[in-house]
Design a protein around this motif. Sequence first.
Motif, mmCIF file in Angstrom:
data_model
loop_
_atom_site.group_PDB
_atom_site.id
_atom_site.type_symbol
_atom_site.label_atom_id
_atom_site.label_comp_id
_atom_site.label_asym_id
_atom_site.label_seq_id
_atom_site.Cartn_x
_atom_site.Cartn_y
_atom_site.Cartn_z
ATOM 1 N N ASN A 1 -11.489 -9.068 -0.687
ATOM 2 C CA ASN A 1 -10.521 -9.145 0.209
ATOM 3 C C ASN A 1 -9.641 -10.326 -0.256
ATOM 4 O O ASN A 1 -8.417 -10.188 0.379
ATOM 5 N N MET A 2 -10.112 -11.484 -0.420
ATOM 6 C CA MET A 2 -9.122 -12.629 -0.669
ATOM 7 C C MET A 2 -8.358 -12.587 -1.821
ATOM 8 O O MET A 2 -7.539 -13.141 -2.058
ATOM 9 N N THR A 3 -8.676 -11.748 -2.730
ATOM 10 C CA THR A 3 -7.887 -11.533 -3.905
ATOM 11 C C THR A 3 -6.496 -10.796 -3.632
ATOM 12 O O THR A 3 -5.525 -10.873 -4.527
ATOM 13 N N LEU B 1 0.778 -1.101 0.011
ATOM 14 C CA LEU B 1 0.047 -0.103 -0.046
ATOM 15 C C LEU B 1 1.019 1.118 0.065
ATOM 16 O O LEU B 1 1.835 1.456 0.853
ATOM 17 N N PHE B 2 0.558 2.127 -0.891
ATOM 18 C CA PHE B 2 1.486 3.505 -0.893
ATOM 19 C C PHE B 2 0.413 4.376 0.009
ATOM 20 O O PHE B 2 -0.581 4.229 0.196
ATOM 21 N N GLY B 3 1.108 5.685 0.131
ATOM 22 C CA GLY B 3 0.812 6.667 1.039
ATOM 23 C C GLY B 3 -0.789 7.110 0.586
ATOM 24 O O GLY B 3 -1.742 7.323 1.188
ATOM 25 N N ALA C 1 -17.667 1.471 2.612
ATOM 26 C CA ALA C 1 -17.241 1.485 4.019
ATOM 27 C C ALA C 1 -17.242 0.131 4.845
ATOM 28 O O ALA C 1 -16.557 -0.308 5.776
ATOM 29 N N ALA C 2 -18.351 -0.767 4.267
ATOM 30 C CA ALA C 2 -18.288 -2.163 4.846
ATOM 31 C C ALA C 2 -17.164 -2.825 4.301
ATOM 32 O O ALA C 2 -16.550 -3.992 5.166
ATOM 33 N N ASN C 3 -16.814 -2.776 3.243
ATOM 34 C CA ASN C 3 -15.588 -3.487 2.702
ATOM 35 C C ASN C 3 -14.310 -2.974 3.688
ATOM 36 O O ASN C 3 -13.742 -4.168 3.992
ATOM 37 N N THR C 4 -14.186 -1.864 3.899
ATOM 38 C CA THR C 4 -12.856 -1.547 4.764
ATOM 39 C C THR C 4 -13.113 -1.888 6.139
ATOM 40 O O THR C 4 -12.143 -2.445 6.950
ATOM 41 N N TYR D 1 -7.369 -4.809 -3.273
ATOM 42 C CA TYR D 1 -8.190 -4.135 -2.202
ATOM 43 C C TYR D 1 -7.891 -2.737 -2.434
ATOM 44 O O TYR D 1 -8.597 -1.889 -2.483
ATOM 45 N N GLY D 2 -6.817 -2.355 -2.444
ATOM 46 C CA GLY D 2 -6.131 -0.820 -2.349
ATOM 47 C C GLY D 2 -6.557 -0.398 -3.537
ATOM 48 O O GLY D 2 -6.977 0.766 -3.449
ATOM 49 N N VAL D 3 -6.493 -0.872 -4.768
ATOM 50 C CA VAL D 3 -7.001 -0.340 -5.928
ATOM 51 C C VAL D 3 -8.434 0.074 -5.861
ATOM 52 O O VAL D 3 -8.968 0.852 -6.128
ATOM 53 N N VAL D 4 -9.312 -0.891 -5.419
ATOM 54 C CA VAL D 4 -10.762 -0.641 -5.393
ATOM 55 C C VAL D 4 -11.043 0.332 -4.386
ATOM 56 O O VAL D 4 -11.996 1.340 -4.626
#
Length: 593
Positions: free
Chosen positions: A145-147, A15-17, A314-317, A152-155
């Motif tokens: 999340n399993m990918t 993950l980038f900043g 928000a549910a995803n995070t 996840y970071g891109v989405v």
Amino acid sequence: MTNQVDTSEKLKQELFGFQIFFITLSVVIGSGIFTNNGMALAIAGPMGLIIAVLIISIVVLAVNECIAELAQQFPVYNSIVEYVRTFVDEDFGWVIGLAYWYAYAATFASQTSMAATLLEYWGLATAWRVLICYVMLPVILFLLNMTGVFWYGVVETIGGFLKLVMIVAISIYLYTIADDVSSPSFEHGQGFSSNGQAQCYAIPLTAYAFQGIEVYAMTAFEARDGHALRWPARWTAYVAVVVYIMCTLGEVINVKWDDPALPKLHDGVSNSTLSATSNPGSSSSMIVIAALNTNNRSMAGFLNGCLLFSVFSAANTSLYVASRTLWGMAKHFPRSSTKELWVKKKLAILSEGTKVPAVSLLVSLLAFCWVPFLQLVDSSAVQQVVQVISISSSTAIMIVWAAICLAFIRYYYWLKKCEPRLRYHNRPEYIRLDEKYIAKGSLRILQPLQAWIGLIGCITIFAFSSATWWSETATVTEVAMAYGPHMVLFLIFIISKAFSKNKGWVKLKNDEWVLRNALDRLWIRKIDHHEETALERLDSVMKSLLSSKLWGRFRNRQNSQQRDGDVHHRSEGSTSAETNRQELLTISNDQPV
């Protein structure tokens, strides 16, 4: 002497900043600002809501300054737990970790319930709402999340950016449609006996909308390096506060405090439930109410869709944060004997390839997945259980914030106590306000004032959560909603202390070596990824977003142009064309494109 942490099995650091910044915004900008604000408006009136948001903004910024400094100075794995363990108490740190996991695991269930409620606007049948929000949504988010953290970071980077644009655009829209704006006033409704009592309860309601402001600290598990945490730590909270104040003012000037569409309290809880008798075309969200009041139903539908997208993201995070918290606790929980617990070993399992904590992710998903289904039961007692879990998950985050403020206060005074010896031994990296002290920020000089404001503010919110029964006898539901998680966690802490070898809090001795040993406990858990230069970080970003072959061609072309420029520069002033030709051939052979 401390042992090096086992890093043979760790999460991927990708993950980038800028991704961490948008991931944090993604979880903060959920449904709270649109639903909790509406409830606070109906309780305390427009001025009461404005005052509550301003007070909470100060508290949130104060709390964030504590978390931001610790996260910059000690960008460690499982940071929420580790800070409290190191500076307050070992057992208390694990209890805080449990509270943090509960806050987001239960919030995930609450957000799926909110998504189903939002679908009522379009008159979707109950069976379809249940299928979409209670079955399909959890499965889709689990698979996403399993990918792996990269996708996840891109989405969530895209989602967080869109939500930031969305809330700014909604605020502008609310300002443009405002009509007949009157001076805000204090009011009291929903059964409150005075403006003061109503104001006190409006403060915790608005505070819950800021849940998630600390999430950047938890992303240290998968941040590329310590640098990736610094910019989000300094600025995310300020961006969130600004857009929240903007949106709140837009809501206040468009929706009257006695609007019948606003959510109502019964027995201290909201009346929003998922029932078979939905009311299509109506909503309790303030921005949708504002659009409906202008008879613009198409815009109202669009705004409801924006809210639905916001809740999904928000549910995803929330699921992401809960799974990483549980995994971090299982991975680093101290052994009670030479044999590891079976549960601990299972929760610490990572999937092959993607390095996702699969078991912790699944447990976080299933822990409260049954809660939304309770809304299908036509029983007031069952509905109260749903509301207690929904609200108590937000009150639990206040415990976490207060604990981190307390940890920072003890850290601050420990450094001050040992500062003369630290200076004598030339250890500027441990001296606050020194140039070599890693943590930066324009408000660092105001500490520990901000830490005390954060701690007192969280305790005040804790006290004000009982405002619903100040003028009448408290019900079991009201007590459980306000103090349920606090009482359970306190009981767990007492039991853990009874069987623990550490009977007291961490002693802040005036001994430089004791302090440095404590800080070494954090440093050995520090992100061990190499911190790249700005150009190398840009190169990594582009390689991640574009195909490596495409980006490689672009970089080769840039290098070729740079070498041609160097050749031209060296050839200037030369009197021999043959020398220029030989030099060009030499460079071309040594550095082929």
